[in-house]
Motif scaffolding. Structure first.
Motif, PDB file in Angstrom:
ATOM      1  N   PRO A   1     -23.734 -12.093  31.233  1.00  0.00           N
ATOM      2  CA  PRO A   1     -23.672 -13.137  31.904  1.00  0.00           C
ATOM      3  C   PRO A   1     -24.763 -14.145  31.688  1.00  0.00           C
ATOM      4  O   PRO A   1     -25.801 -13.849  31.282  1.00  0.00           O
ATOM      5  CB  PRO A   1     -23.690 -12.606  33.381  1.00  0.00           C
TER       6      PRO A   1
ATOM      7  N   TYR B   1     -27.085 -18.133  42.903  1.00  0.00           N
ATOM      8  CA  TYR B   1     -26.814 -17.970  41.515  1.00  0.00           C
ATOM      9  C   TYR B   1     -25.475 -18.786  41.518  1.00  0.00           C
ATOM     10  O   TYR B   1     -24.488 -18.291  42.146  1.00  0.00           O
ATOM     11  CB  TYR B   1     -26.608 -16.676  41.076  1.00  0.00           C
TER      12      TYR B   1
ATOM     13  N   ARG C   1     -21.858 -21.007  40.196  1.00  0.00           N
ATOM     14  CA  ARG C   1     -20.766 -20.787  39.426  1.00  0.00           C
ATOM     15  C   ARG C   1     -20.703 -22.002  38.432  1.00  0.00           C
ATOM     16  O   ARG C   1     -21.242 -23.215  38.722  1.00  0.00           O
ATOM     17  CB  ARG C   1     -19.444 -20.689  40.119  1.00  0.00           C
TER      18      ARG C   1
ATOM     19  N   TYR D   1     -13.591 -18.403  34.390  1.00  0.00           N
ATOM     20  CA  TYR D   1     -14.846 -17.672  34.300  1.00  0.00           C
ATOM     21  C   TYR D   1     -14.819 -16.308  35.176  1.00  0.00           C
ATOM     22  O   TYR D   1     -13.854 -16.173  35.895  1.00  0.00           O
ATOM     23  CB  TYR D   1     -16.001 -18.537  34.761  1.00  0.00           C
ATOM     24  N   LYS D   2     -15.582 -15.428  34.818  1.00  0.00           N
ATOM     25  CA  LYS D   2     -15.585 -14.111  35.644  1.00  0.00           C
ATOM     26  C   LYS D   2     -17.270 -13.967  36.175  1.00  0.00           C
ATOM     27  O   LYS D   2     -18.095 -14.146  35.308  1.00  0.00           O
ATOM     28  CB  LYS D   2     -15.109 -13.010  34.853  1.00  0.00           C
ATOM     29  N   ARG D   3     -17.293 -13.643  37.357  1.00  0.00           N
ATOM     30  CA  ARG D   3     -18.580 -13.458  37.962  1.00  0.00           C
ATOM     31  C   ARG D   3     -19.011 -11.952  37.557  1.00  0.00           C
ATOM     32  O   ARG D   3     -18.235 -11.081  37.428  1.00  0.00           O
ATOM     33  CB  ARG D   3     -18.514 -13.245  39.394  1.00  0.00           C
ATOM     34  N   SER D   4     -20.317 -11.832  37.035  1.00  0.00           N
ATOM     35  CA  SER D   4     -20.877 -10.635  36.515  1.00  0.00           C
ATOM     36  C   SER D   4     -22.294 -10.644  36.760  1.00  0.00           C
ATOM     37  O   SER D   4     -22.896 -11.553  36.691  1.00  0.00           O
ATOM     38  CB  SER D   4     -20.257 -10.502  34.931  1.00  0.00           C
ATOM     39  N   GLY D   5     -22.863  -9.469  37.002  1.00  0.00           N
ATOM     40  CA  GLY D   5     -24.265  -9.527  37.115  1.00  0.00           C
ATOM     41  C   GLY D   5     -24.702  -7.783  36.907  1.00  0.00           C
ATOM     42  O   GLY D   5     -23.744  -6.968  37.139  1.00  0.00           O
TER      43      GLY D   5
ATOM     44  N   VAL E   1     -26.746 -12.406  39.393  1.00  0.00           N
ATOM     45  CA  VAL E   1     -25.518 -12.709  39.049  1.00  0.00           C
ATOM     46  C   VAL E   1     -25.421 -14.007  38.356  1.00  0.00           C
ATOM     47  O   VAL E   1     -25.874 -14.931  38.422  1.00  0.00           O
ATOM     48  CB  VAL E   1     -24.652 -12.595  40.232  1.00  0.00           C
TER      49      VAL E   1
ATOM     50  N   ASN F   1     -22.280 -15.610  35.059  1.00  0.00           N
ATOM     51  CA  ASN F   1     -20.980 -15.698  34.813  1.00  0.00           C
ATOM     52  C   ASN F   1     -20.505 -15.487  33.356  1.00  0.00           C
ATOM     53  O   ASN F   1     -21.360 -16.070  32.399  1.00  0.00           O
ATOM     54  CB  ASN F   1     -20.621 -17.205  35.135  1.00  0.00           C
TER      55      ASN F   1
END
Length: 262
Positions: free
Chosen positions: A145, A160, A162, A201-205, A219, A221
C-alpha cells in the motif's frame, strides 16, 4: 538498487503472524545498523567523501513470498508449508555498494514473529537485480500500500487518505519532493512531477509495532499509476519506495509488464 533475498525455513515452527512486515523491517534495520560504521568507511574509500548518507536511511521491501499458506483468520496467522521463501529489498545507495550489501545479508539468520508465533529463517541467496531503463514518464503497479496521511489536528489520529480524496495528489507529490530534498540535498519544483493514479484502487494496510502499547494499524491503497518526473526521481522511488513509511514495507512498486529491464 534491488536485491532478491532467498531464505530456507529452518526448524519446525510454521505459524507466521499476518502482520509480519514490522518484523522484517526490524530485522533489516538490525543488519544495517550493525554495519553502518563499516558502510561509512566503505563510502569514503570508494571516493564518496564524508557522506552523511546512512545505509539504513532509505530502503523498502516487498511482501514475503511463501506459496499458498493455510489461513487462520481468527488467530491472524499464516500456516506455512513452504521451506523456501523470498522477498525483494531495495536500497537508495550508490551502485558501488552492491557487493558490500550482498555480503551483509549472506548467511544471516533471523526469527520473524512475536513471542508466541513465528518462523526461523536462514538466508541462502542474495541476488542483485538489474535496474529498469528509467524515463521521465513511467507506469507502476503497487504491490504494497501507498500511504498518504493527513493530520489537521495534532490531538487526533492521522487520516489515511484514498486516491479519490481531496489533497491525495498534492500530498503525494509533496512527499516525493521532500524525500528527494532530504536524500539529494537539492530541491525539485513540484511542477516537475505529475502523478496520475488509476481510478480503481483497493484499501489495504497492516499493523505496525504489533503486541506493544504503540500498536497501530496503518492503511494505504493499492493501485496502478503513472508518474512523470526527472529520471533521478524515478530511480529514487524505485530504490527507496514511494510511500510514507517505506522502511516498514509500504509503497513497494513494480513496473508495468510492457517495460523491459535493460
Amino acid at each position: 538498487m534491488r536485491f532478491k533475498i532467498t531464505f530456507n525455513r529452518t526448524g519446525k515452527l510454521c505459524m507466521l503472524p499476518m502482520d509480519y512486515q514490522y518484523y522484517i523491517s526490524a530485522w533489516i534495520y538490525k543488519v544495517l545498523m550493525q554495519a553502518d560504521k563499516d558502510y561509512s568507511t566503505f563510502l569514503h574509500d570508494q571516493g564518496y567523501g564524508q557522506s552523511p548518507t546512512k545505509l539504513y536511511k532509505l530502503f523498502c521491501f516487498s511482501r514475503l513470498h511463501f506459496g499458498r499458506p493455510k489461513l487462520w483468520k481468527d488467530r491472524k496467522l499464516f500456516e506455512i508449508d513452504a521451506t523456501t521463501l523470498w522477498l525483494k529489498v531495495s536500497f537508495d545507495v550508490p551502485q558501488a555498494a552492491t557487493t558490500f550489501i550482498k555480503g551483509l545479508f549472506s548467511d544471516q539468520e533471523c526469527y520473524l514473529g512475536n513471542r508466541f508465533n513465528g518462523i526461523d529463517l536462514k538466508v541462502t541467496g542474495v541476488e542483485a537485480l538489474p535496474e529498469p531503463l528509467f524515463t521521465e514518464t513511467m507506469h507502476y503497479r503497487l504491490h504494497s500500500p501507498w500511504v498518504v496521511s493527513f493530520q489537521s489536528d495534532k490531538q487526533r489520529p492521522a487520516q489515511y487518505l484514498r486516491p479519490d480524496e481531496e489533497n491525495f495528489n498534492d500530498l503525494s507529490v509533496k512527499h516525493i519532493t521532500e524525500k528527494f530534498l532530504n536524500t539529494r540535498k537539492r530541491k525539485i519544483p513540484n511542477l516537475q512531477i505529475t502523478f496520475t493514479p488509476a481510478p480503481q484502487y483497493k484499501r489495504s494496510g497492516f499493523v505496525i509495532k504489533p503486541d506493544t502499547p504503540y500498536q497501530t494499524r496503518v492503511v494505504g491503497n493499492l493501485f496502478d499509476f503513472e508518474l512523470t518526473a526527472p529520471t533521478e526521481v524515478q530511480r529514487m522511488i524505485w530504490n527507496g519506495g514511494i510511500s510514507e513509511k517505506s522502511a516498514l514495507g509500504f509503497g513497494w512498486c513494480e513496473l508495468d509488464e510492457k517495460y523491459k529491464m535493460c
